[in-house]
Design an enzyme around this catalytic site. Structure first.
Site, short mmCIF file in Angstrom:
data_model
loop_
_atom_site.label_atom_id
_atom_site.label_comp_id
_atom_site.label_asym_id
_atom_site.label_seq_id
_atom_site.Cartn_x
_atom_site.Cartn_y
_atom_site.Cartn_z
NE ARG A 25 -33.05 -56.21 -5.57
CZ ARG A 25 -31.85 -55.79 -5.23
NH1 ARG A 25 -30.86 -56.65 -5.14
NH2 ARG A 25 -31.62 -54.51 -4.99
N GLY A 102 -43.60 -65.24 13.43
CA GLY A 102 -43.60 -66.41 14.30
C GLY A 102 -44.99 -67.00 14.47
CG ASP A 127 -38.71 -67.20 20.17
OD1 ASP A 127 -37.67 -66.66 20.60
OD2 ASP A 127 -39.84 -66.71 20.33
NE ARG A 154 -16.71 -71.70 27.51
CZ ARG A 154 -16.85 -72.73 28.31
NH1 ARG A 154 -16.02 -72.93 29.31
NH2 ARG A 154 -17.84 -73.57 28.14
O1 F6P Z 1 -40.37 -64.15 19.82
C1 F6P Z 1 -39.15 -63.52 19.94
C2 F6P Z 1 -38.94 -63.01 21.35
O2 F6P Z 1 -37.70 -62.32 21.38
C3 F6P Z 1 -39.03 -64.06 22.45
O3 F6P Z 1 -37.85 -64.81 22.57
C4 F6P Z 1 -39.32 -63.19 23.64
O4 F6P Z 1 -39.98 -63.93 24.66
C5 F6P Z 1 -40.23 -62.15 23.06
O5 F6P Z 1 -39.96 -62.10 21.68
C6 F6P Z 1 -40.07 -60.76 23.63
O6 F6P Z 1 -41.09 -59.98 23.08
P1 F6P Z 1 -41.13 -58.39 23.03
O7 F6P Z 1 -40.30 -57.96 21.86
O8 F6P Z 1 -42.56 -58.10 22.81
O9 F6P Z 1 -40.58 -57.89 24.31
#
Ligand code: F6P
Length: 320
Positions: A25, A102, A127, A154
Site C-alpha cells: 500500500r 531471518g 527467533d 501451570r
Molecule cells: O526460525 C524459526 C524456526 O521456527 C526456529 O525457531 C526453528 O529452529 C526452525 O524455524 C524450524 O524450522 P523448520 O520450519 O524448517 O522446521
C-alpha cells in the site's frame, strides 16, 4: 513507473502479512508497481510473481503465516542461483526488492545487493536472533503464545504437583525462552547462551518443593544443548517428582500477530518503501529504543550481540 518486488523467506512469523500490506500500500501510494514473489527466493528463481494491487492485501493484517508463502531456498545459495534470480529481476524490470525473513534471508539479500540490486531487508522471524535489531517481527507474538501455554500448563501442573518442562523454539537464540520464562515465572531457563549445570536445576526444583511449591516450570530452549528427554529423566531421578514435557513447536509460529508485531511490521514496511523511493541501495531495517531505524545491510549482517545474563539471574531470583 518504477517497479519493486517483495518476498517472505525462511520460517514464517506472525506479522509478515502486516509487513506485506504496508509495502504494497505504501509502495502504490509512492507510485511504484509492486510484484509479490511466491515461496521466498524460490519465486525469484522461478519468476513466480504476481502483480499486487491494494485490494490483494485487504483483510490480512490480523492473520499469521504469509499470503506470499515462504520457503528455505537452498537453490538460491547454490551456484547459478543468484544468476537465475538476477534474470527474473531483469525480466520484470524491477528497480528494487523488499525481503522479509531471518538470518539466512539476510545473507541472501546481501548477495543481491552485492550484485547491484537495491534491497531493503525487514527482520521477520520469531527467533529474535538478528543482532542488529532489538526486536524482530513475530517475536512478541511467539512470546505471548508461550506465555498463554505456560498459564494453562501451570493449572494442570499445580493440580498434579508435577514438574513441567516447556520446550520452546529459537534455534541458536534463547530469547523466546528467556522472555517467556521471565514473564511466565519459570524456575529456570536453559538456553544456548545460558546453560547451568543440571544439579543446579535439580536443587532449584527441590528447594522450591521444600518451601511448599506445588509445581515447577522449566523452560528449555530447543538449542540449549540438553534434550528435554534427558532433562525429564534427570529431574525425576534427582527430585522424585513426576515430570512431563510439553514441546510447543510450530504453535509458536502461528496465530494472529500481537499489537507490537503489527505495528513494528507496518512501520518497517513503510520505511522500506521510503528508502527505495530515496534511492537507497542496501539497508536492513530494525528497531532500537522503540524507534524504527535503517542501517547498511552488510554492517547489519556482521552485527553480534552479547547475552544479558542478568536477566536469567533475575528470572531465578523471582522464582525463589
Ligand atoms: O526460525 C524459526 C524456526 O521456527 C526456529 O525457531 C526453528 O529452529 C526452525 O524455524 C524450524 O524450522 P523448520 O520450519 O524448517 O522446521
Amino acid at each position: 513507473m518504477k517497479r519493486i518486488g517483495i518476498l517472505t523467506s525462511g520460517g514464517d512469523a506472525p506479522g509478515m502479512n502486516a509487513a506485506i500490506r504496508a509495502v504494497v500500500r505504501c509502495g502504490i501510494a509512492a507510485g511504484f508497481e509492486v510484484y509479490g514473489f511466491h515461496r521466498g527466493y524460490e519465486g525469484l528463481l522461478e519468476g513466480d510473481a504476481i502483480w499486487m494491487e491494494r485490494s490483494d492485501v485487504g483483510d490480512i493484517l490480523h492473520r499469521g503465516g504469509t499470503i506470499l508463502k515462504t520457503a528455505r531456498s537452498r537453490r538460491f545459495m547454490e551456484p547459478g542461483g543468484l544468476e537465475r534470480a538476477l534474470q527474473t529481476i531483469k525480466n520484470l524490470r524491477l528497480d528494487g526488492l523488499v525481503v522479509i525473513g531471518g538470518n539466512g534471508s539476510l545473507q541472501g539479500a546481501c548477495k543481491l545487493v552485492n550484485a547491484g540490486i537495491p534491497v531493503m531487508f525487514l527482520p521477520g522471524t520469531i527467533d529474535n536472533d538478528l543482532a542488529y535489531t532489538e526486536k524482530t517481527i513475530g517475536f512478541d507474538t511467539a512470546v505471548n503464545t508461550v506465555l498463554d501455554a505456560i498459564s494453562k500448563i501451570r493449572d494442570t501442573s499445580s493440580a498434579h504437583e508435577r514438574v513441567t518442562i516447556v520446550e520452546v523454539m529459537g534455534r541458536d537464540c534463547g530469547d523466546i525462552a528467556l522472555y517467556s520464562g521471565m514473564g511466565g515465572g519459570a524456575e529456570v531457563v536453559l538456553t544456548p547462551e545460558y546453560m547451568p549445570r543440571l544439579p543446579y536445576v535439580y536443587n532449584k526444583i527441590l528447594s522450591g518443593l521444600n518451601r511448599g511449591k506445588l509445581h515447577s516450570i522449566i523452560i528449555n530452549a530447543e538449542g540449549s544443548g540438553v534434550s528435554s528427554e534427558e532433562l525429564e529423566a534427570g529431574i525425576e531421578a534427582h527430585t522424585g517428582k513426576e515430570t512431563r514435557t510439553v514441546v510447543l513447536s510450530y504453535l509458536q509460529r502461528g496465530g494472529s500477530p500481537s499489537a507490537d508485531d503489527r505495528i513494528l511490521a507496518t512501520l518497517c514496511g513503510a520505511k522500506a518503501v521510503e528508502l527505495l523511493e530515496a534511492g537507497e541501495k542496501g539497508c536492513a531495517i530494525g528497531e532500537k529504543g522503540g524507534k524504527v531505524f535503517a542501517m547498511d545491510i552488510f554492517e547489519a549482517a556482521e552485527c553480534t550481540r552479547e547475552p544479558d545474563l542478568s536477566l536469567y539471574e533475575l528470572t531465578e531470583v523471582l522464582s525463589m
